[in-house]
Every structure is written in structure tokens, then in C-alpha cells.
Write an enzyme that holds these catalytic residues in place. Structure first.
Site, mmCIF file in Angstrom:
data_model
loop_
_atom_site.group_PDB
_atom_site.id
_atom_site.type_symbol
_atom_site.label_atom_id
_atom_site.label_comp_id
_atom_site.label_asym_id
_atom_site.label_seq_id
_atom_site.Cartn_x
_atom_site.Cartn_y
_atom_site.Cartn_z
ATOM 1 N N SER A 139 0.806 -1.223 0.000
ATOM 2 C CA SER A 139 0.000 0.000 0.000
ATOM 3 C C SER A 139 0.836 1.268 0.000
ATOM 4 O O SER A 139 0.304 2.359 -0.175
ATOM 5 C CB SER A 139 -0.955 0.012 1.193
ATOM 6 O OG SER A 139 -0.252 0.276 2.381
ATOM 7 N N LYS A 145 0.944 4.423 7.176
ATOM 8 C CA LYS A 145 0.207 5.223 6.193
ATOM 9 C C LYS A 145 0.628 6.690 6.301
ATOM 10 O O LYS A 145 1.236 7.110 7.282
ATOM 11 C CB LYS A 145 -1.303 5.134 6.440
ATOM 12 C CG LYS A 145 -1.915 3.752 6.260
ATOM 13 C CD LYS A 145 -1.965 3.352 4.805
ATOM 14 C CE LYS A 145 -2.678 2.016 4.637
ATOM 15 N NZ LYS A 145 -1.906 0.884 5.167
#
Length: 202
Positions: A125, A162
Site C-alpha cells: 500500500s 500510512k
């Protein structure tokens, strides 16, 4: 790194040092095996790699008997950075805060960072930020973040790597992968901020 592992490294280092002093050249890998009671040359190679990473020896992989002991005056000051479990850079997984090993880094790399640790990245990701599956992420332990920081965030005891954005009435944890949606939460706990990546090429 276990105490036994450290002891074995010390045995190998001391044997190399004594052989160079006595004979003027370093021992072969098989001679090291015999001296420290190991049967596998690959095990010795792994210990030599760790000693080299820690700055105790230098080798030329293209030649035999090229181990060079680096004296303390030549060595940079090193710090052992703990590798703590595995986090995800895809689907969140349960955070595991146990120390798996230690990774040596020069103090110069750390500068004035107070508390640091490493976590292994799992997933894709964050690929658009150059963070790949299997990378070791170097994390500074912090409890707050600025918009745009890449953070390790805990959401209901699950850790994820993230990019952080605090917006009007929620927090957005944004993947760096155009094929993956953001994670939107009311709140999350920040446990660290990304300050570096280590990647080993085969």
C-alpha cells in the site's frame, strides 16, 4: 539478538583477530568452523555478515581469506536498533511489540532522534512512496504527527503504516497506492513517524 548469538560472534571475531596476529593472514571459513565448533559454512557466513554490518570486520566477497579486522579507532560509533515485530502496509494486522532482533546503525544516521525502532513492512500500500514489501522501516517514536507525515498508527490495537492527514471531523490514513482506498477513522494512536527505510538486495 540472543546472548548465544552474541557469544558466537565474539568467538569468531576473537579467532579471526588472533589468527591474523599469529600468521599474518585471516583464517578460511572452514578453519573458523573448526575453531568455534560449527558444522555449516553458511552459518559462519551469516555470523561474518553480522560482524561486517556491525563494523567489526571488512571483507572482499570476490576473494578468499580477505577478512580484515577494523580497530576501534577506525570504527564509527554504532547503535543497536531493535526490530519490533511486523506491521502492515496493506491490510492491518495485530501489532506485536516483541523484539525480534537488533539492527546496527551508525550514530551519525540517528542524529538527535530520542527513541527509534524498526518495523518490517508487509504489503504494497506504500509502493508509490518507494516503500516495498519486506523493507525495514526506521521509526522515531512520537505521539503526534503533522499532515503529510508517514506514521505508524494504531487502530483498535492494529498497526498500519500510512500517510497521516487530520481533516475537519476525522483522520485520513492515506495509502501511497492509487489502487487502495484511504482508511477514515474518528481517532487513532500515533506510535511513530517514518524517518528512513532499509532494503537488502539479494
Amino acid at each position: 539478538m540472543t546472548e548465544r548469538s552474541n557469544n558466537r560472534q565474539s568467538q569468531i571475531y576473537n579467532f579471526i583477530k588472533s589468527q591474523i596476529k599469529q600468521k599474518g593472514y585471516p583464517p578460511s571459513v572452514r578453519e573458523i568452523c573448526t575453531a568455534v565448533g560449527l558444522k555449516s559454512t553458511s552459518t559462519v557466513h551469516s555470523y561474518l555478515e553480522k560482524l561486517e554490518r556491525r563494523g567489526f570486520i571488512k571483507r572482499d566477497a570476490t576473494k578468499s581469506r580477505t577478512i580484515e579486522v577494523i580497530e576501534k579507532s577506525q570504527k564509527k560509533e554504532m547503535i543497536e536498533v531493535p526490530i519490533i515485530g511486523t506491521i502492515t502496509a496493506g491490510m492491518p494486522i495485530i501489532a506485536v511489540e516483541n523484539i525480534e532482533d537488533y539492527f546496527p546503525l551508525p550514530m551519525d544516521y540517528i542524529k538527535n532522534k530520542r527513541e527509534i525502532f524498526m518495523l518490517r513492512v508487509k504489503g504494497e500500500s506504500m509502493v508509490d512512496a518507494g516503500i516495498l514489501d519486506g523493507d525495514l522501516s526506521l521509526i522515531e517514536k512520537v505521539h503526534s504527527a503533522e499532515n503529510g507525515d508517514i506514521v505508524v498508527a494504531l487502530i483498535e490495537n492494529e498497526a498500519t503504516l500510512k500517510r497521516f492527514f487530520k481533516e475537519e471531523n476525522h483522520i485520513r490514513l492515506q495509502p501511497e497506492n492509487k489502487n487502495m482506498p484511504p482508511i477514515i477513522v474518528d481517532d487513532c494512536k500515533i506510535i511513530g513517524r517514518l524517518i528512513g527505510i532499509y532494503r537488502q538486495y539479494e
